[in-house]
Design an enzyme around this catalytic site. Structure first.
Site, mmCIF file in Angstrom:
data_model
loop_
_atom_site.group_PDB
_atom_site.id
_atom_site.type_symbol
_atom_site.label_atom_id
_atom_site.label_comp_id
_atom_site.label_asym_id
_atom_site.label_seq_id
_atom_site.Cartn_x
_atom_site.Cartn_y
_atom_site.Cartn_z
ATOM 1 N N HIS A 24 39.495 37.751 34.664
ATOM 2 C CA HIS A 24 38.306 36.915 34.865
ATOM 3 C C HIS A 24 38.283 36.342 36.282
ATOM 4 O O HIS A 24 38.897 35.297 36.539
ATOM 5 C CB HIS A 24 38.265 35.787 33.832
ATOM 6 C CG HIS A 24 37.940 36.272 32.455
ATOM 7 N ND1 HIS A 24 36.646 36.486 32.034
ATOM 8 C CD2 HIS A 24 38.737 36.652 31.432
ATOM 9 C CE1 HIS A 24 36.664 36.947 30.793
ATOM 10 N NE2 HIS A 24 37.917 37.062 30.397
ATOM 11 N N GLU A 75 36.005 34.804 37.582
ATOM 12 C CA GLU A 75 35.145 33.616 37.629
ATOM 13 C C GLU A 75 35.864 32.314 37.289
ATOM 14 O O GLU A 75 35.313 31.244 37.469
ATOM 15 C CB GLU A 75 33.945 33.793 36.690
ATOM 16 C CG GLU A 75 34.265 33.807 35.189
ATOM 17 C CD GLU A 75 34.663 35.181 34.645
ATOM 18 O OE1 GLU A 75 35.159 36.006 35.437
ATOM 19 O OE2 GLU A 75 34.506 35.410 33.441
ATOM 20 N N CYS A 120 35.915 42.007 31.774
ATOM 21 C CA CYS A 120 36.556 41.937 30.456
ATOM 22 C C CYS A 120 35.796 42.826 29.447
ATOM 23 O O CYS A 120 35.851 44.035 29.565
ATOM 24 C CB CYS A 120 36.680 40.485 30.000
ATOM 25 S SG CYS A 120 37.892 40.250 28.689
#
Lengths: 305, 186
Positions: free
Chosen positions: B162, B164, B75
């Protein structure tokens, strides 16, 4: 995933070591974080733990009574403070201001009661996402930093600081806490106040309380949401029994999530939404309209304020 | 073996990267982006630049790109990489918030092992408008033309989404691939 056995062992050792044989006080909300904290501390220091539960008047239906029952074997002190909170919240509209007022009030009441216990240490169930949201300026949490304690604790003990909620639940399971607590949905510190947009009044809170009970009854068991709730979001025109009603609009929200960092709305079957809408409008006087919130996080957050 | 350095750029999900790495047993140390590059140099086998609110708060993060180890930007981390190598970052015509369908056009490097289309989660208003020189487009979406880019020679990669967060499909693969890249680079 966190190794629960190792974690419990370390947390108990940490609490024992950091409390230096003195009294420790904690605010117990009955949520999974503070309950896990309480159980760890009970195992670590036994009678030296004093738990205080503040009934803010912003709790869910039947919550205070249930917590009394569940924690009857703990050294639990219940403080009835509903009136004080409503008084402090009069005229407060801004959500951040609201959180601050509640946080401040909570701290003052807790301080007042904690002083009486002569405890040297404060135990808190802060978990990692609380810190991230506070640091990032998204929402302030009443139990994280920035709030001035006028009480001289010798130290702060936060055994869950590196964990996420799902990991705390694993620890709760490993500690043998009742399933009701292990799977308890997150309930924000400011309680129903952040589920009443605009000024918090006893009328709105009562509507939010009843609507939340209905939403939970219809959704929790069947859909196992990370979180589900109802919020009073404004006024709209309706017609009940041929009479115009400028009534409250209630938004229902139900989300799946692993860790509250991202979330998506649950795709509820139409009959379920229909039933919730009929029940809320029929059972709660003054509600004219029910909406279902389908926004994911991001861009929304889970709660409204 | 040296650990991976995870740079906290003050994004909401930075600690989730740490958790993801912990869950897949990749040794990582999290630092804030105000640590001088001299202190970072030589201590890590790779660097992950996390997300964050704005390039103005990137502090030393761009300097870590000169340390000679593989870098993965997520990001804002991607934006740091793009601007550092001469690309541009501007607000997109629409932001990417929540679920995004991404088309992978080049599986080399960090996107190895993924199918051609994946469902990911994003949270960004800005995007890479002009790709920096020496970089290859790895993935794109309807929302954003440069969802993932890579410089195979320098071992520098960036993704807009993202990997994660739990809502991204098989996000761990990006980290496993990056881990392999850092080990191949030793």
């Amino acid at each position: 995933m966190v190794n629960t056995e190792k974690f419990i062992e370390q947390a108990i050792a940490e609490i024992r070591e950091k409390s230096h044989g003195k009294k420790v006080v904690m605010a117990l909300s009955g949520g999974v974080d503070s309950s896990v904290c309480a159980e760890l501390a009970r195992r670590a220091i036994g009678e030296n733990l004093i738990s205080i539960y503040v009934d803010t008047g912003l709790m869910r239906k039947g919550e205070t009574e249930r917590i009394r029952e569940l924690f009857s074997d703990l050294n639990l002190q219940v403080v009835e403070a509903g009136e004080e909170f409503f008084e402090a919240l009069k005229g407060v509209i801004d959500p951040e201001e609201k959180r601050k007022v509640i946080g401040e009030k909570f701290i003052r009441i807790f301080e007042r009661e904690a002083k009486k216990t002569k405890a040297a240490y404060l135990l808190q169930g802060t978990i990692y996402p609380d810190i991230i949201e506070s640091e990032g300026g998204i929402k302030s949490h009443h139990n994280v930093g920035g709030l001035p304690y006028d009480i001289d604790f010798e130290g702060l003990i936060e055994p869950l600081i590196d964990l996420y909620k799902d990991e705390v639940r694993d620890v709760a399971g490993a500690l043998g806490l009742p399933a009701e607590i292990q799977h308890r949905m997150p309930f924000p510190g400011p309680g129903l106040a952040v589920r009443c947009l605009g000024e918090v009044t006893p009328e709105k809170v009562e509507i939010a309380r009843e609507a939340n009970a209905i939403a939970e009854e219809e959704l929790v068991e069947q859909f196992r949401p990370w979180q589900c709730f109802a919020a009073v979001i404004g006024l709209g025109t309706g017609v009940k029994g041929d009479v115009r009603l400028h009534g409250w609009i209630v938004a229902v929200r139900a989300v799946h999530s692993r860790d509250a960092m991202t979330a998506d709305a649950i795709e509820l079957p139409w009959p379920v939404m229909h039933k919730i809408s009929s029940r809320i409008t029929a059972e709660i006087h003054g509600v004219s309209r029910v909406v279902y919130d389908i926004t994911p996080k991001p861009p929304a957050t889970i709660e409204y304020e | 073996m040296l650990p991976i350095c995870l740079v906290n750029n003050f994004g909401q999900f930075n600690h989730l990267i740490k958790r993801m790495l912990r869950d897949i047993e990749i040794d990582a140390v999290m630092i804030k982006n105000d640590v001088p590059p001299e202190e970072v140099e030589g201590s890590y086998r790779g660097i992950i630049l996390g997300g964050g609110p704005s390039l103005e708060r990137a502090n030393h993060a761009p300097d870590y790109l000169d340390l000679g180890v593989p870098v993965l930007g997520i990001c804002l981390g991607l934006h740091i990489i793009a601007t550092r190598y001469g690309g541009t970052v501007n607000p997109g015509k629409m932001g990417g918030f929540g679920g995004v369908e991404v088309e992978i056009v080049d599986h080399t490097g960090i996107l190895e092992g993924y199918p051609d289309r994946i469902s990911v989660w994003a949270s960004h208003a800005d995007e890479v408008k002009v790709m920096p020189e020496g970089f290859t487009l790895l993935a794109r979406s309807n929302i954003c033309g440069n969802e993932a880019i890579g410089n195979f020679e320098k071992n520098i990669y960036g993704v807009q989404w993202h990997p994660e967060v739990s809502h991204t499909t098989e996000g761990y693969r990006v980290f496993e691939n990056f881990d392999r890249i850092t080990q191949d680079n030793l």
